[in-house]
Design an enzyme around this catalytic site. Structure first.
Site, short mmCIF file in Angstrom:
data_model
loop_
_atom_site.label_atom_id
_atom_site.label_comp_id
_atom_site.label_asym_id
_atom_site.label_seq_id
_atom_site.Cartn_x
_atom_site.Cartn_y
_atom_site.Cartn_z
N TYR A 8 -19.52 19.97 -11.92
CA TYR A 8 -18.63 20.49 -11.16
C TYR A 8 -17.32 20.93 -11.97
O TYR A 8 -16.27 20.86 -11.70
CB TYR A 8 -17.87 19.62 -10.13
N ASP A 20 -24.64 13.17 9.33
CA ASP A 20 -24.69 12.72 7.68
C ASP A 20 -23.58 11.75 7.48
O ASP A 20 -22.47 12.10 7.36
CB ASP A 20 -24.32 14.16 6.90
N1 PMP Z 1 -23.51 14.66 2.14
C1 PMP Z 1 -22.19 14.23 2.06
C2 PMP Z 1 -21.37 14.16 3.26
C3 PMP Z 1 -21.70 14.07 0.79
O1 PMP Z 1 -20.46 13.46 0.56
C4 PMP Z 1 -22.38 13.93 -0.29
C5 PMP Z 1 -22.15 13.46 -1.89
N2 PMP Z 1 -20.72 13.69 -2.00
C6 PMP Z 1 -23.91 14.14 -0.02
C7 PMP Z 1 -24.38 14.63 1.13
C8 PMP Z 1 -24.93 14.36 -1.32
O2 PMP Z 1 -25.09 13.23 -1.95
P1 PMP Z 1 -25.64 12.94 -3.32
O3 PMP Z 1 -24.34 13.32 -4.04
O4 PMP Z 1 -25.67 11.66 -3.47
O5 PMP Z 1 -26.75 13.87 -3.58
#
Ligand code: PMP
Length: 421
Positions: free
Chosen positions: A17, A239
């Site tokens: 990022y 999620d």
């Molecule tokens: N979904 C949400 C709501 C997240 O906050 C994140 C990570 N910031 C992800 C999915 C992706 O997870 P990862 O970084 O472990 O791939």
């Protein structure tokens, strides 16, 4: 250890990022303990963001370390195709027991993004297997964020998000604003009446939209979206990768809101932030759609490191801590302290909002933050805070001491006040 690892290795790394041409170099870290990150020069930073919401029990919790060490001696990894092991079997049962709805199966993967990819694939294939052709898109929300892989990017507000460079490449989805009142719920209802036959599922971060802008919505809004999904035959994917495990004040945001999803994605705090692990949970109704004598009905997914025994062991140890330590009370206490500590930012020049829900505190500014300028000001105050967009936020470990949390909120107040951000 090589004393020059930092100077020697930095030029070989590609950091997340950031614009590598201008980004300040990452800080060298040599250890973690409790709620602290230890830098190579001996300075300690209080972690205000729990390593991106994951280190919820603080770092190096002895219970997790001990269990992982034991597992390491026996079986660090084995493939999961055609094989199974106790850490995964035990973890699956435990996750089903605490899930925010009646779930029957757990598919393990290796990160939050893969847990989302698996959820999207399950939803698409669920409808296909049931003979409902055409349900090949998703409903998702402005300011939503579900990960960095291609499928996850497609449901993460691709027009407006940090992934907008890919907006013409990713699968086109139905991206709408979260409905805020009855009229907007009706408008979404009308949209779905027209489009639902093309939509497999809705995906949502329940109660708190995280990396898309730290926006909160009510349990009523979440319940209304859930109801619309049911009415129009869409699966409801929660999620909970960021919100799960007490971050929003309840064990799961959906549970807190009384909403029963069809599919749940977990990650981040699942292992207490020790090792990457993703989990996608499905109801029996969803799972049944994959049972057939026809091989085409099977879920064809299987990451090499899925259900890694070390990760499953860390997760089981993390679940032990959720059972034995007072995380609910700690989340509640942190919420009160964040409220008291951040509220004085309201009214400061450039501040447009201060909001807290559960152990999530947000100060929103009127312009994008110059992260490069702000980082040293936090670091010189002995804290680790990682603003993004127009947001300065705190998601501290649940075990943080009140004096440490005070230092975090004080630093946010001082930096925001003096920021000229
Ligand atoms: N979904 C949400 C709501 C997240 O906050 C994140 C990570 N910031 C992800 C999915 C992706 O997870 P990862 O970084 O472990 O791939």
């Amino acid at each position: 250890m090589n004393d020059h690892w930092y100077e020697d290795g930095l030029g070989a790394l590609w950091s997340p990022y950031c614009q590598m041409k201008t980004a300040p170099p990452p800080l060298p870290v040599v250890a973690t303990r409790g709620c602290r990150i230890v830098l190579a020069d001996g300075r300690e930073l209080i972690d205000g963001v729990s390593s991106w919401w994951s280190a919820c029990h603080g770092y190096n919790h002895p219970h997790i370390l001990e269990r992982v060490r034991d597992q390491l001696a026996v079986m660090p990894h084995v493939m999961f195709g055609g094989l199974v092991h106790e850490p995964a079997a035990v973890l699956a049962k435990r996750l089903i027991a605490i899930a925010p709805a009646a779930m029957s199966r757990v598919f393990f993967s290796d990160s939050g993004s893969t847990a989302v990819e698996v959820a999207l694939k399950i939803a698409l294939q669920y409808h296909k297997n049931l003979g409902r052709a055409g349900r090949e898109r998703f409903l998702c929300f402005s300011d939503g964020y579900h990960g960095d892989t291609l499928g996850a990017m497609s449901v993460s507000d691709p027009e407006a998000s940090m992934h907008r460079a890919f907006r013409d490449v990713v699968m086109k989805q139905f991206v709408v604003d979260l409905p805020r009142d009855a009229a907007e719920v009706r408008a979404l209802d009308n949209l779905l009446a027209e489009k639902a036959s093309r939509i497999a599922a809705v995906i949502i971060e329940p109660l708190v939209q995280g990396a898309g802008g730290m926006r909160f919505h009510s349990a009523e809004v979440l319940a209304a979206v859930r109801e619309l999904a049911r009415r129009h035959g869409l699966l409801f994917i929660a999620d909970e990768i960021a919100t799960g495990f007490w971050r929003t004040g309840g064990r799961f945001a959906c549970e807190q809101a009384g909403v029963a999803p069809d599919i749940v994605c977990l990650g981040k705090a699942l292992t207490g932030g020790v090792i990457g692990l993703g989990a996608t949970l499905a109801t029996d109704e969803v799972f049944q759609a994959f049972l057939s004598d026809d091989p085409e009905f099977a879920l064809m997914h299987g990451p090499t490191f899925m259900a890694n025994p070390l990760a499953c062991t860390a997760a089981n140890a993390s679940l032990d801590l959720f059972e034995t330590e007072p995380r609910r009370e700690q989340a509640r206490a942190i919420a009160a302290e964040l409220r008291a500590g951040l509220e004085p930012c309201r009214g400061m020049p450039g501040v447009v909002d201060v909001r807290v829900t559960g152990a999530v505190g947000v100060v929103q500014l009127d312009t994008a933050i110059d992260v490069r300028a702000l980082r040293p000001r936090f670091v010189e105050r002995g804290v680790w805070v990682r603003p993004f967009k127009d947001i300065v936020y705190l998601t501290p470990p649940f075990v943080i001491r009140p004096d440490e949390l005070d230092r975090l909120t004080e630093a946010v107040r001082e930096v925001v006040a003096g920021a000229g951000v």
